[in-house]
Design a protein around this motif. Structure first.
Motif, PDB file in Angstrom:
ATOM      1  N   UNK A 149       0.822  -1.212   0.000  1.00 28.35           N
ATOM      2  CA  UNK A 149       0.000   0.000   0.000  1.00 28.35           C
ATOM      3  C   UNK A 149       0.863   1.272   0.000  1.00 28.35           C
ATOM      4  N   UNK A 150       2.083   1.188   0.513  1.00 28.82           N
ATOM      5  CA  UNK A 150       2.964   2.371   0.489  1.00 28.82           C
ATOM      6  C   UNK A 150       3.254   2.774  -0.951  1.00 28.82           C
ATOM      7  N   UNK A 152       1.535   1.905  -3.618  1.00 26.03           N
ATOM      8  CA  UNK A 152       0.311   2.341  -4.296  1.00 26.03           C
ATOM      9  C   UNK A 152      -0.018   3.780  -3.948  1.00 26.03           C
ATOM     10  N   UNK A 153       0.185   4.130  -2.679  1.00 28.32           N
ATOM     11  CA  UNK A 153      -0.106   5.507  -2.270  1.00 28.32           C
ATOM     12  C   UNK A 153       0.742   6.486  -3.076  1.00 28.32           C
ATOM     13  N   UNK A 154       2.029   6.202  -3.196  1.00 30.25           N
ATOM     14  CA  UNK A 154       2.916   7.119  -3.918  1.00 30.25           C
ATOM     15  C   UNK A 154       2.551   7.150  -5.406  1.00 30.25           C
ATOM     16  N   UNK A 155       2.165   6.004  -5.946  1.00 29.71           N
ATOM     17  CA  UNK A 155       1.796   6.003  -7.365  1.00 29.71           C
ATOM     18  C   UNK A 155       0.526   6.816  -7.605  1.00 29.71           C
ATOM     19  N   UNK A 156      -0.446   6.737  -6.684  1.00 28.07           N
ATOM     20  CA  UNK A 156      -1.661   7.528  -6.900  1.00 28.07           C
ATOM     21  C   UNK A 156      -1.401   9.018  -6.689  1.00 28.07           C
ATOM     22  N   UNK A 157      -0.255   9.377  -6.107  1.00 28.35           N
ATOM     23  CA  UNK A 157       0.099  10.799  -6.030  1.00 28.35           C
ATOM     24  C   UNK A 157       0.798  11.243  -7.297  1.00 28.35           C
ATOM     25  N   UNK A 167      11.379   7.177  -2.363  1.00 30.16           N
ATOM     26  CA  UNK A 167      10.554   7.547  -1.215  1.00 30.16           C
ATOM     27  C   UNK A 167       9.923   6.361  -0.500  1.00 30.16           C
ATOM     28  N   UNK A 168       9.890   5.200  -1.136  1.00 29.33           N
ATOM     29  CA  UNK A 168       9.276   4.045  -0.485  1.00 29.33           C
ATOM     30  C   UNK A 168      10.266   2.902  -0.321  1.00 29.33           C
ATOM     31  N   UNK A 172      11.990   2.227   3.218  1.00 26.55           N
ATOM     32  CA  UNK A 172      11.222   1.132   3.819  1.00 26.55           C
ATOM     33  C   UNK A 172      12.063  -0.118   4.030  1.00 26.55           C
TER      34      UNK A 172
ATOM     35  N   UNK B  61      -4.796   2.072 -10.646  1.00 26.11           N
ATOM     36  CA  UNK B  61      -3.857   1.045 -10.193  1.00 26.11           C
ATOM     37  C   UNK B  61      -4.133  -0.282 -10.884  1.00 26.11           C
ATOM     38  N   UNK B  79      -2.317   5.608 -12.711  1.00 25.45           N
ATOM     39  CA  UNK B  79      -2.528   6.496 -11.583  1.00 25.45           C
ATOM     40  C   UNK B  79      -2.105   7.923 -11.928  1.00 25.45           C
ATOM     41  N   UNK B  80      -2.719   8.883 -11.268  1.00 25.71           N
ATOM     42  CA  UNK B  80      -2.341  10.270 -11.524  1.00 25.71           C
ATOM     43  C   UNK B  80      -2.737  11.137 -10.348  1.00 25.71           C
ATOM     44  N   UNK B  81      -2.074  12.269 -10.232  1.00 18.51           N
ATOM     45  CA  UNK B  81      -2.281  13.153  -9.087  1.00 18.51           C
ATOM     46  C   UNK B  81      -3.655  13.820  -9.114  1.00 18.51           C
ATOM     47  N   UNK B  83      -6.372  12.221  -9.194  1.00 13.57           N
ATOM     48  CA  UNK B  83      -7.261  11.374  -8.394  1.00 13.57           C
ATOM     49  C   UNK B  83      -6.502  10.889  -7.170  1.00 13.57           C
ATOM     50  N   UNK B  87      -6.881   5.217   1.674  1.00 14.90           N
ATOM     51  CA  UNK B  87      -6.973   3.776   1.909  1.00 14.90           C
ATOM     52  C   UNK B  87      -7.625   3.481   3.251  1.00 14.90           C
ATOM     53  N   UNK B  93       3.469   6.751   5.273  1.00 11.10           N
ATOM     54  CA  UNK B  93       4.821   6.209   5.327  1.00 11.10           C
ATOM     55  C   UNK B  93       5.340   6.381   6.756  1.00 11.10           C
ATOM     56  N   UNK B  95       8.084   6.248   8.299  1.00 12.27           N
ATOM     57  CA  UNK B  95       9.337   6.942   8.640  1.00 12.27           C
ATOM     58  C   UNK B  95       9.232   8.446   8.419  1.00 12.27           C
ATOM     59  N   UNK B 108       6.211  15.509  -4.987  1.00 11.31           N
ATOM     60  CA  UNK B 108       6.134  14.796  -6.266  1.00 11.31           C
ATOM     61  C   UNK B 108       5.713  15.756  -7.376  1.00 11.31           C
TER      62      UNK B 108
END
Lengths: 272, 263
Positions: A149-150, A152-157, A167-168, A172, B61, B79-81, B83, B87, B93, B95, B108
């Motif tokens: 999910x980490x 996926x989160x970055x990809x959807x950004x 970044x992941x 990680x 995705x 995927x794109x910014x 949308x 979750x 993240x 860290x 990004x």
């Protein structure tokens, strides 16, 4: 505080046992009569430590291990990440690496002699190979075990491949990679000393073997103690550096009061 | 500094005869639905009905197996910014500090650091997390982490926010607070929202319309009589729609009944 005391006491006790066994020439199946005493070793150490040769040996060994280890760490992280993330890399490198991995690095001495123009480079090569595999395996496992999910989160950004990597994947996988580095630095010492014994010119391993061939047993022990202390120092350095960059990990507050609140805010950890 | 609804209206999302799932195992087929710009579509269905798959397809995705998924008439290719996805599980993240998490979509997008800081601070404050910017995710509560996810989603100024049971793991009281917060920021930003849930009451509260997933299809899309009005919970129209939706979900089987349907 009392824990440090305990650690010191344990070391001193070990030395005391050694001294008693050797100074009384104890022979209980194990024979301590030929064994140098702690005081013999201490005298020899005091003599050696004043000489330039001793420090030259230490510097040579350190230079070899640091060079080999740094190259191995970089190569291991890169190769481990590639194999874990790319099917192509896994097909090209995976089997090859698995076949080479079981070969003990020290068995590569003939290879090193054939390949490299000087012994110096051969020793660094062997040290490097030794540390490479633990780092590779640890990195591969850590990267594969990342929470999906980490990413996926970055990809959807809108983050691409490199952003995910930066970044992941790397932050990680860092805790796992550090495990590999810890093992790697230990194996490196074993190999650098062995390689020096076989083919070295100068270095702690070379000196230790020289002392053995001229029946200078206290000298052999000076070498062994030196190796022990240097190994301990380098693995502690790796360990401390590792703890610094993974301060974000949830740590169990194992009865050490005050530890919890301290970790609650991030200082230099805005890594990437 | 703050994105306003006038310069960033929501996106229009359209699905035309979409089949989705993983290759070889379609989960939903023949899905046709439109989400007009700036509206909230809630999607209800029992667990395993393909709700998450639908959202992941909208997020890009997962590629649709057939049919077209379009955002503002442009087919979704990945995927794109534009949308943002929120979750159900913890997707921060660990860290990165809360602030660094919210800054990530901005980094990004190439927003310069001072601007990034300011916008992250704005959004963290907007979701009520002033003073916690430097905390790490595991040092705050689950509800606070979901607030950060919302802030992170909105910080990137998306045109649609896709939410996958984001409040599912929260206790009832925290959940109601989060719903109100979502309604507030939705009013501020004018983004389009697709909100997946298994909680029919949540769906009837948040949505302009409710889509029902059952038996591998999108069986119906109902207009909600009084969107985002808690007082309208007991009106005959709402009660009627609730009955209809529950019946469509087959809620009479007790073990699968949506949580607290009439509480």
């Amino acid at each position: 505080m009392s824990r440090y005391l305990l650690r010191v006491v344990s070391l001193v006790a070990a030395l005391a046992v050694w001294q008693v066994l050797t100074s009384r020439d104890v022979e209980l199946w194990l024979r301590f009569s030929q064994f140098p005493t702690v005081t013999d070793v201490a005298h020899s150490f005091a003599d050696r430590i004043g000489t330039g040769t001793y420090w030259q040996d230490v510097a040579d060994s350190l230079r070899r291990i640091v060079t080999g280890f740094v190259v191995a760490a970089l190569a291991g992280v890169v190769a481990g990440t590639a194999v874990a993330r790319s099917r192509l890399a896994e097909d090209v490198l995976g089997t090859l690496l698995e076949v080479v991995r079981p070969i003990p690095a020290i068995a590569l001495v003939p290879v090193a002699i054939l390949l490299f123009p000087s012994n110096e480079q051969g020793i660094v090569f062997i040290t490097c190979v030794a540390a490479f595999f633990p780092v590779l395996v640890a990195t591969r496992h850590a990267v594969r075990a990342l929470t999906p999910v980490w990413e996926e989160a970055v990809r959807t950004m809108g983050g691409g491949r490199w952003r995910v990597l930066r970044s992941v994947v790397l932050p990680g996988a860092l805790p796992g990679i550090l495990g590999g580095l810890s093992v790697g630095i230990g194996v490196s010492w074993i190999c650098v000393i062995s390689a020096e014994m076989i083919s070295g010119e100068y270095g702690v391993g070379y000196r230790t073997w020289q002392d053995y061939t001229v029946v200078d047993y206290p000298g052999v022990f000076v070498g062994m103690v030196t190796i022990g202390v240097l190994g301990w120092a380098t693995s502690t350095a790796v360990e401390l550096a590792g703890r610094r960059v993974t301060r974000w990990l949830p740590r169990r507050a194992a009865g050490t009061g005050g530890g919890r609140g301290k970790g609650a805010t991030v200082r230099a950890t805005d890594l990437v | 500094m703050r994105p306003t609804s006038s310069d960033r209206p929501g996106a229009r999302i359209a699905l035309r005869d979409v089949s989705l799932g993983h290759p070889g195992t379609p989960v939903l087929s023949g899905v046709r639905v439109d989400v007009p710009a700036g509206q909230v579509l809630t999607v209800v269905g029992r667990s395993g009905c393909g709700k998450s798959t639908l959202l992941r397809t909208l997020a890009g995705l997962l590629a649709p197996l057939a049919g077209d998924v379009a955002v503002d008439r442009a087919a979704v290719r990945g995927p794109g910014a534009d949308r943002a996805l929120v979750f159900q599980e913890d997707a921060l993240l660990p860290w990165r500090s809360l602030r660094a998490n919210v800054e990530l979509p901005l980094a990004i997008a190439g927003v310069p650091r001072p601007d990034r800081r300011a916008r992250a601070a704005h959004w963290l404050s907007r979701v009520g997390l002033d003073g916690l910017e430097r905390r790490l995710p595991h040092h705050v509560s689950g509800g606070q982490r979901q607030r950060v996810q919302l802030a992170r989603a909105l910080a990137g100024a998306p045109r649609a926010v896709l939410m996958d049971e984001p409040f599912g793991a929260l206790d009832a009281r925290t959940r109601a607070g989060m719903q109100d917060l979502l309604v507030d920021v939705w009013r501020d930003t004018g983004v389009t929202v697709v909100f997946v849930t298994h909680d029919v009451d949540e769906a009837l509260f948040l949505g302009d319309r409710v889509a029902v997933l059952a038996d591998g299809r999108l069986t119906a899309v109902h207009d909600v009589p009084h969107p985002r009005d808690r007082a309208a919970r007991e009106t005959p129209a709402t009660a009627e729609l609730r009955r209809t939706v529950l019946a469509a979900l087959g809620a009479h089987t007790p073990e699968e009944a949506p949580l607290r349907p009439f509480s």
